[in-house]
Scaffold this active site. Sequence first.
Site, PDB file in Angstrom:
ATOM      1  N   SER A 207       0.824  -1.217   0.000  1.00  9.07           N
ATOM      2  CA  SER A 207       0.000   0.000   0.000  1.00  9.07           C
ATOM      3  C   SER A 207       0.850   1.255   0.000  1.00  9.07           C
ATOM      4  CB  SER A 207      -0.911   0.018   1.232  1.00  9.07           C
ATOM      5  OG  SER A 207      -0.122   0.056   2.410  1.00  9.07           O
TER       6      SER A 207
ATOM      7  N   HIS B  48      -2.958  -3.404  -5.506  1.00  7.98           N
ATOM      8  CA  HIS B  48      -3.277  -3.007  -4.131  1.00  7.98           C
ATOM      9  C   HIS B  48      -4.752  -3.245  -3.844  1.00  7.98           C
ATOM     10  CE1 HIS B  48      -3.815   0.334  -0.936  1.00  7.98           C
ATOM     11  NE2 HIS B  48      -3.598  -0.843  -0.370  1.00  7.98           N
TER      12      HIS B  48
ATOM     13  N   GLU C  75      -6.062  -0.949  -6.846  1.00  6.53           N
ATOM     14  CA  GLU C  75      -5.171   0.005  -7.513  1.00  6.53           C
ATOM     15  C   GLU C  75      -4.122  -0.795  -8.282  1.00  6.53           C
ATOM     16  OE1 GLU C  75      -5.134   3.992  -4.758  1.00  6.53           O
ATOM     17  OE2 GLU C  75      -4.041   2.263  -3.975  1.00  6.53           O
TER      18      GLU C  75
ATOM     19  N   ASN D  20      -4.318   6.316  -0.541  1.00  4.02           N
ATOM     20  CA  ASN D  20      -3.568   6.695   0.664  1.00  4.02           C
ATOM     21  C   ASN D  20      -2.916   8.066   0.527  1.00  4.02           C
ATOM     22  OD1 ASN D  20      -4.325   4.385   1.944  1.00  4.02           O
ATOM     23  ND2 ASN D  20      -2.383   3.315   1.691  1.00  4.02           N
TER      24      ASN D  20
END
Length: 601
Positions: free
Chosen positions: A435, A456, A468, A506
Amino acid sequence: MATPLSHTSPSPLRTVAVVGLGTMGTGITEVLTRAGREVVGIDISEATAAKAVATLETSTARAVVRGRLTEQEREDVLARFRTSTDLREAADADLVIEVAPESYDIKHQIFRALDDIVRPETILATGTNALSVTRLAADSARPERVLGLHFFNPAPAMKLVEVVSSVLTAPKAVAAVTDLAIELGKEPVAVGDRPGFVADGLLFGYLNQAAAMYEAKYASREDIDAAMRLGCGLPMGPLALLDLIGIDTARTVLEAMYAESHDRLHAPAPVLKQLSEAGLTGRKAGRGFYSYEAPGSATVVADALTPLAGPPETPGRAVRSVGVAGSGTMASGIAEVFAKAGYEVVLAARSEEKAGTAKARIGKSLARSVDKGRLTAEAAAQTLDRITAAGSYDAFADVDLAVEAVAEDLEVKQQLFAALDKVCKPGAVLATTTSSLPVVTCARATSRPEDVIGMHFFNPAPAMKLVEVVRTVLTADDVHSTVREVCVKIKKHAVDCGDRAGFIVNALLFPYLNNAIKMVQEHYASLDDIDAAMKLGGGYPMGPFELLDVVGLDVSLAIEKVLHREFRDPGLAPAPLLEHLVAAGCLGRKTGRGFREYARR
């Protein structure tokens, strides 16, 4: 500092003047009239005033059809509203709410005129979300009667109201407006005077970073928006939300925030200025980040930037079997996803025991799905039969796709990729679920970096729809196509992004969480008020502190450090309060204490 507010006595504010009958002013008018207040709506434009009346007629008619109002109640609501183009019509109001454009000049002009019109005891409220309430109050002849009353759009639906005091505001004025907000069915939160207050103070920094991410061509507008909706459960993606708010409005709010904070995260992304000055201000103009059917329409239409549907230009590789490396929650969740989609899965860990435990966890997850009626017992049994538990990565010799889901430690991942390089057959795709770590560093641990890509997944993998897909500068086109095709087969929504810290979700989520921590650290607002503001005002499924405690403060700190190290932006430095809590072992729900305390299981 924000403080929770409680009801004391019925509000004496029976007659209200609303100055400015745009979308927000009209929405506030509806809230007031439906709560039994007499309202005079004032706008310099007769056409705007007439539109406000028509909007109220339409919305109340809709409420009658849905059984929320009787026909008589509707007639009473409409009878309580009249309009004017003359500010002097506010003379008898107990409360004036100004919702004019976000300009000091315009607002000062209105407040100065009101000083000569309204009674001495009348409260003057500004609906600003960007300008200084103190500055507006100081220019008034009655600064103790001036405060901020920040509703959220759409006002009839949104529960949050921020009640903004300046150092000059009289407590009695705050109490009167607070009681009114409660009688209107709203949840008021008292906040101090700084740009953005609580909700917008956190929201607009996040929106700005999304605009900057799009401007840098890191990801498409569609992928940025889908990532935040599916990865965080948000009702709208950030770029669609900017179009709804108005790109010019967002730019004004950000400029006010930056003037106070000097934080680069608040410096408006240049694309906001470019779009604003071109008149491409979002839905109201018919075009902003997206194109719309007509000005004011919510219907997005295809334009030159809309991605073309169809198969990828480069065909992917065939994938029949999948290896998942790891024994934790994420590894077992990913193995479950692939097995449900019909793939033969090898779930490998460092020992037979760990792999068996991970497979048993999948069995329990499938049993829960059967109990809830989401899966038949037969389908659950077939899914579990497709998974082979193995105590060595040698079992990956024949897999077409190997997915690494081990600890978020770069050295551990590099060692694993070196092992996979030796074990996996030529042409196998090697994917990491990291991540926050660089995918290319994992790729360089192999002799075939072109076969390595990021996938991800989000936790819990069986429930979360987003993946992702992270290409490095070395990833082969057919490897990218392979993973995109696999995502379709496992019913996940893939978004493309480059190999940089935080990817999409993130990189946008954690600076927002960090800024929430800074608000508490600076004693501007409480945990409860911030969580309430973001759930009620932003439509977030969880407040930032609820989310931090679920994610884990240690995990959050590690991601903040990675983002700060990659982008070298002082605004991304982890909040000291977060570092102190982690040092004290307060890591969130998993330790029983983080920002809040939890009962031990």
